[in-house]
Design a protein around this motif. Sequence first.
Motif, PDB file in Angstrom:
ATOM      1  N   MET A  20     -18.054 -19.700  11.348  1.00 14.22           N
ATOM      2  CA  MET A  20     -19.346 -19.383  10.740  1.00 14.22           C
ATOM      3  C   MET A  20     -20.496 -19.981  11.555  1.00 14.22           C
ATOM      4  SD  MET A  20     -20.340 -19.858   6.767  1.00 14.22           S
ATOM      5  CE  MET A  20     -18.794 -19.248   6.198  1.00 14.22           C
ATOM      6  N   LEU A  21     -20.316 -21.217  11.986  1.00 14.17           N
ATOM      7  CA  LEU A  21     -21.382 -21.865  12.770  1.00 14.17           C
ATOM      8  C   LEU A  21     -21.617 -21.141  14.092  1.00 14.17           C
ATOM      9  CD1 LEU A  21     -20.716 -25.664  12.180  1.00 14.17           C
ATOM     10  CD2 LEU A  21     -22.746 -24.383  11.537  1.00 14.17           C
ATOM     11  N   THR A  22     -20.512 -20.783  14.744  1.00 10.46           N
ATOM     12  CA  THR A  22     -20.638 -20.077  16.024  1.00 10.46           C
ATOM     13  C   THR A  22     -21.286 -18.718  15.813  1.00 10.46           C
ATOM     14  OG1 THR A  22     -18.603 -21.144  16.697  1.00 10.46           O
ATOM     15  CG2 THR A  22     -19.344 -19.334  18.059  1.00 10.46           C
ATOM     16  N   SER A  23     -20.820 -18.036  14.793  1.00 10.79           N
ATOM     17  CA  SER A  23     -21.363 -16.710  14.508  1.00 10.79           C
ATOM     18  C   SER A  23     -22.847 -16.805  14.165  1.00 10.79           C
ATOM     19  CB  SER A  23     -20.578 -16.101  13.349  1.00 10.79           C
ATOM     20  OG  SER A  23     -21.023 -14.806  13.110  1.00 10.79           O
ATOM     21  N   LEU A  24     -23.192 -17.854  13.430  1.00 12.65           N
ATOM     22  CA  LEU A  24     -24.602 -18.069  13.047  1.00 12.65           C
ATOM     23  C   LEU A  24     -25.471 -18.263  14.288  1.00 12.65           C
ATOM     24  CD1 LEU A  24     -26.030 -18.393  10.264  1.00 12.65           C
ATOM     25  CD2 LEU A  24     -25.956 -20.842  10.653  1.00 12.65           C
ATOM     26  N   LEU A  25     -24.943 -19.028  15.220  1.00 10.08           N
ATOM     27  CA  LEU A  25     -25.687 -19.302  16.457  1.00 10.08           C
ATOM     28  C   LEU A  25     -25.917 -18.005  17.249  1.00 10.08           C
ATOM     29  CD1 LEU A  25     -26.726 -21.875  17.822  1.00 10.08           C
ATOM     30  CD2 LEU A  25     -24.650 -21.923  19.163  1.00 10.08           C
ATOM     31  N   ILE A  26     -24.865 -17.210  17.356  1.00 13.32           N
ATOM     32  CA  ILE A  26     -24.984 -15.937  18.090  1.00 13.32           C
ATOM     33  C   ILE A  26     -25.922 -14.994  17.334  1.00 13.32           C
ATOM     34  CG2 ILE A  26     -23.712 -13.947  18.976  1.00 13.32           C
ATOM     35  CD1 ILE A  26     -21.234 -15.835  19.092  1.00 13.32           C
ATOM     36  N   THR A  27     -25.747 -14.956  16.010  1.00 15.94           N
ATOM     37  CA  THR A  27     -26.609 -14.100  15.182  1.00 15.94           C
ATOM     38  C   THR A  27     -28.076 -14.475  15.385  1.00 15.94           C
ATOM     39  OG1 THR A  27     -24.871 -13.856  13.551  1.00 15.94           O
ATOM     40  CG2 THR A  27     -27.096 -13.426  12.793  1.00 15.94           C
TER      41      THR A  27
END
Lengths: 417, 223
Positions: A20-27
């Motif tokens: 989730m954190l990684t996806s949030l960063l990319i998002t």
Amino acid sequence: MIRIFKIALRNLLRYKRRTMLTSLLITLGIVLVILFSGLAGSFKAMMIGQITDSSLSQMQIHKKGYVSSIDTMPLNLTLDTNKYQKIEELLSSNTEILAWTPRIKLNAMLSNFTDTTNIRLNAINPEKEILVCPDVGSRMTFDKGREPGTLLNPGEVIIPEKLAKGMNLNIGDPIVLVANNKDGSVNGLNFKVAGVIESILGPQGKEGYMHIKDAQELLRMDEPEVIEIAIRLHNFDRLDKVYAAVSSKLTGFINKKGVPEFEIHTWDELSPFANIAIMIDFMTITMKIIMIAIVLISILNVMMMSVYERIREIGTMSAIGTSPSKIMSLFLAEGLLLGLISAIVGNIIGLGGIFILNIYKISFAFGRQENLLLSPTVNITELLWVSGIVLLIAIFASLQPAYKASRMEPVDALGHV
Amino acid sequence: MALVQIENVSKIYQTGDVEVAALSDINLSIEKSAFVSFVGPSGSGKTTMLNMIGCLDMPTKGKILVDGKQVDTFNRKERAAFRGNVIGFIFQSFNLFPVLTAYENIEYPLVLIKNEPAEKRKDMILDVLDSVGMIDQKNKFPDQLSGGQKQRIAIARALVTQPKLVMADEPTANLDKQSSINVIRLMREMKDKFGTTFIFSTHDPRIMEEAEITHTLVDGKLT
């Protein structure tokens, strides 16, 4: 293949917080790129529109050498009736050209019978000018009693706002314009101030306006001559193509010395704002590079951790006979899915942001213009481009960890503690 | 013809400047449908022996034939394909994939290695699940199963591709006494049912008793 993606998705969900954190960063990176592209694109389009639609036009044709000496506004580099007609024939044969208009540019002395000052004038055919620069009237202020839609009549001059203040001139005041013609003889004519025009960025942004017939009389032209032909296209996005087409045809006009008679320029070759537009493009590219870096580092980091944490699992896969290419596919699918999920969420939030910015418009001042409202837009090609880059980088970032996983010897991986 | 034929096999590990002989000049043959154990103290070479037969590792010297193929000449890809088609594995720590259910763990080799069609897969999985007595637990994830149940699922995964040979390195080391006996008897039942050759290593004397043939290794040599 579906099974590989199913396993990859389960593995991503296995470390929910990290995913989730990684996806949030990319998002976040994608949202920033979409919003910045939308806002910067809107600002750029608005400023280009201001420049091309209210003064400069999208393309201009001159006699060869005029633009390089434009500061002195030379009157000897004119197009006579014969040449103007040739160019008209050329322009009318191109269906992508919406309209064109002749102009004469001149320096004159303006007198209010008390003081005298210099003025740069753009002599126009009002009916044609409004087709090429539809917003030119929006910069002008007229007398309240003036018939709507009337830009300029013979005998009238529209003077720059600053000059009107400096010379204490009001609408309706009489003035005298005195100008030298190309042979050096001086002529003066009486005019009436019909309106004032606010300045705008770039060349021609601080010029007054007069009727082209008045200019031909003031400059004592025996037959009509023009200095500039301003052009507007049906579709601004086709500018480069139309420019190339017209330019190639213009090279066919050779003078007696064997050099081309005419020159053609697009707005960006004439306006310093083109440099700002380049800067905006550069900043947009910079944002995209930052996004790429975020995606690359995030996914590389996650995938490397994923491989490191699952060495024994990789050993098991390998031991029971999973081919190296399948093991690699499993990890590539994880990286790809992470990028895909982030891209989808990023696009949705980014589009939502653009929608909100179109409801609560951002206003800003540019030069002397205030309350300019930005209406950010982002086209589907831009979204696809951003998403495509994210997916490509996601795969690229997963390649090394996936390759490492596929090359592990099962006996070593199974023994890993 | 023997299923496994080992001729003059040695395995030497290099640790810095020191050479350690894990196996020395081993000669051995194992027949089809045998239930064979390797026993011996820690460091005697049991795991190395199983790794060699299971094509997980290569001998330094000698020749290994499994199912008539000289496996020590295979490259990585060939070894992986051979393992997938001929050998099943049961691990000490079960090594089930935690993100897959019991059913999906058994299905894994059929999908990703054997490419079996969906209908055939289902029949094969349900058959083997029934054989190991785990059909009711098929939708549970590994962390919802006990050690004995996990090892039953691992046995089912090893057998579902109908391998000729199953390698089990200390399959009962992480299980309690009763579960260990249950697992080893299940392996034996499976050997009888499917005609599969089982080769396993163990420390446990109770488990050794279950083997039809026992080979003892000491310092990398068969005694």
